[in-house]
Design a protein around this motif. Structure first.
Motif, PDB file in Angstrom:
ATOM      1  N   GLY A 106     -78.582 -49.678 -31.561  1.00 39.03           N
ATOM      2  CA  GLY A 106     -78.941 -49.059 -32.826  1.00 39.03           C
ATOM      3  C   GLY A 106     -80.361 -49.351 -33.276  1.00 39.03           C
ATOM      4  O   GLY A 106     -80.698 -49.137 -34.441  1.00 39.03           O
ATOM      5  N   ARG A 107     -81.208 -49.823 -32.370  1.00 45.33           N
ATOM      6  CA  ARG A 107     -82.607 -50.108 -32.710  1.00 45.33           C
ATOM      7  C   ARG A 107     -83.510 -49.004 -32.168  1.00 45.33           C
ATOM      8  O   ARG A 107     -83.266 -48.450 -31.109  1.00 45.33           O
ATOM      9  N   PHE A 108     -84.563 -48.733 -32.914  1.00 48.57           N
ATOM     10  CA  PHE A 108     -85.538 -47.757 -32.457  1.00 48.57           C
ATOM     11  C   PHE A 108     -86.229 -48.269 -31.201  1.00 48.57           C
ATOM     12  O   PHE A 108     -86.650 -49.425 -31.142  1.00 48.57           O
ATOM     13  N   GLU A 109     -86.347 -47.402 -30.211  1.00 52.09           N
ATOM     14  CA  GLU A 109     -87.158 -47.725 -29.034  1.00 52.09           C
ATOM     15  C   GLU A 109     -88.527 -47.074 -29.160  1.00 52.09           C
ATOM     16  O   GLU A 109     -89.535 -47.699 -28.883  1.00 52.09           O
ATOM     17  N   THR A 110     -88.535 -45.799 -29.533  1.00 53.69           N
ATOM     18  CA  THR A 110     -89.790 -45.086 -29.751  1.00 53.69           C
ATOM     19  C   THR A 110     -89.663 -44.242 -31.007  1.00 53.69           C
ATOM     20  O   THR A 110     -88.564 -43.793 -31.361  1.00 53.69           O
ATOM     21  N   VAL A 111     -90.770 -44.061 -31.682  1.00 48.80           N
ATOM     22  CA  VAL A 111     -90.852 -43.148 -32.817  1.00 48.80           C
ATOM     23  C   VAL A 111     -92.156 -42.371 -32.694  1.00 48.80           C
ATOM     24  O   VAL A 111     -93.140 -42.883 -32.185  1.00 48.80           O
ATOM     25  N   ASN A 112     -92.142 -41.131 -33.147  1.00 53.59           N
ATOM     26  CA  ASN A 112     -93.378 -40.360 -33.116  1.00 53.59           C
ATOM     27  C   ASN A 112     -94.132 -40.544 -34.439  1.00 53.59           C
ATOM     28  O   ASN A 112     -93.590 -41.100 -35.402  1.00 53.59           O
ATOM     29  N   PRO A 113     -95.382 -40.115 -34.516  1.00 52.65           N
ATOM     30  CA  PRO A 113     -96.191 -40.327 -35.727  1.00 52.65           C
ATOM     31  C   PRO A 113     -95.613 -39.707 -36.999  1.00 52.65           C
ATOM     32  O   PRO A 113     -95.948 -40.149 -38.103  1.00 52.65           O
ATOM     33  N   ALA A 114     -94.743 -38.714 -36.878  1.00 51.57           N
ATOM     34  CA  ALA A 114     -94.161 -38.109 -38.078  1.00 51.57           C
ATOM     35  C   ALA A 114     -93.385 -39.142 -38.898  1.00 51.57           C
ATOM     36  O   ALA A 114     -93.337 -39.052 -40.123  1.00 51.57           O
ATOM     37  N   TRP A 115     -92.784 -40.126 -38.240  1.00 54.25           N
ATOM     38  CA  TRP A 115     -92.053 -41.178 -38.963  1.00 54.25           C
ATOM     39  C   TRP A 115     -92.972 -41.913 -39.925  1.00 54.25           C
ATOM     40  O   TRP A 115     -92.597 -42.177 -41.065  1.00 54.25           O
ATOM     41  N   THR A 116     -94.156 -42.270 -39.477  1.00 49.96           N
ATOM     42  CA  THR A 116     -95.068 -43.013 -40.349  1.00 49.96           C
ATOM     43  C   THR A 116     -95.592 -42.120 -41.470  1.00 49.96           C
ATOM     44  O   THR A 116     -95.777 -42.586 -42.598  1.00 49.96           O
ATOM     45  N   ARG A 117     -95.813 -40.832 -41.182  1.00 51.65           N
ATOM     46  CA  ARG A 117     -96.279 -39.913 -42.221  1.00 51.65           C
ATOM     47  C   ARG A 117     -95.198 -39.680 -43.271  1.00 51.65           C
ATOM     48  O   ARG A 117     -95.483 -39.617 -44.464  1.00 51.65           O
ATOM     49  N   ILE A 118     -93.942 -39.557 -42.841  1.00 54.49           N
ATOM     50  CA  ILE A 118     -92.856 -39.234 -43.766  1.00 54.49           C
ATOM     51  C   ILE A 118     -92.419 -40.451 -44.576  1.00 54.49           C
ATOM     52  O   ILE A 118     -92.250 -40.379 -45.794  1.00 54.49           O
TER      53      ILE A 118
END
Length: 188
Positions: free
Chosen positions: A133-145
């Motif tokens: 249940g842990r994030f492995e990768t996130v795209n830049p939209a996560w930081t913007r949102i």
């Protein structure tokens, strides 16, 4: 795109050194060994494949050429009688392995690059979550949102970002996906 706890690949120089050691070992084994069968020479496909995986089509082609030369020299030094068909079949095996593996690697790298570009430019929040249940990768939209940095997001379980009213349904859907192996496309 960052990978959580990513494994570092070998450097180009290290890969070439490993392949050179493999070529040398197979060559020595084929020349000095008492077994004059084809088994030692067939092992030249190992460094050919290693270089094709590390360096793509060019690496595979160069390694295949080197394998053909070393196999020919080895057969000449051992004074084994080999027909032209024998040389051709050995050479073909090295070239086929080098070119096919190298081409596959180049195509895979191009695909990974294209997918990475789409993830980076997407306006949607795209993530990869492991089975814990842990994030492995996130795209830049996560930081913007959300305003969190990428490092902050990959350090936490995704369930911490779910609204308290939705936690139970979200955990049930995650369990269903883990059990069935299916994706969840329209979960709300």
């Amino acid at each position: 795109l960052r990978r959580h706890e990513a494994v570092r690949p070998l450097s180009a120089l290290t890969t070439i050194g490993v392949a050179a050691a493999l070529f040398a070992a197979v060559f020595a084994f084929s020349v000095l060994g008492t077994n004059r069968e084809d088994a030692p020479l067939v092992l030249f496909v190992v460094p050919v494949a290693v270089l094709a995986v590390a360096h793509g089509l060019r690496g595979g082609a160069l390694a295949a050429g080197l394998a053909v030369v070393l196999a020919t020299i080895s057969l000449g030094l051992t004074r084994d009688e080999v027909s032209p068909v024998g040389y051709l079949s050995r050479s073909t095996a090295f070239v086929v392995v080098g070119l096919l593996v190298g081409r596959f690697v180049d195509q895979r790298r191009a695909l990974v690059t294209a997918i990475g570009r789409q993830r980076e430019l997407s306006l949607d929040a795209l993530a990869t979550i492991d089975f814990d249940g842990r994030f492995e990768t996130v795209n830049p939209a996560w930081t913007r949102i959300l305003g969190y940095s990428e490092d902050e997001l990959v350090a936490r379980p995704f369930i911490e970002l779910v609204h308290p009213d939705d936690v139970e349904r979200t955990l049930a859907e995650a369990a269903r996906m883990a059990e069935s192996g299916d994706d969840s496309m329209h979960f709300r």
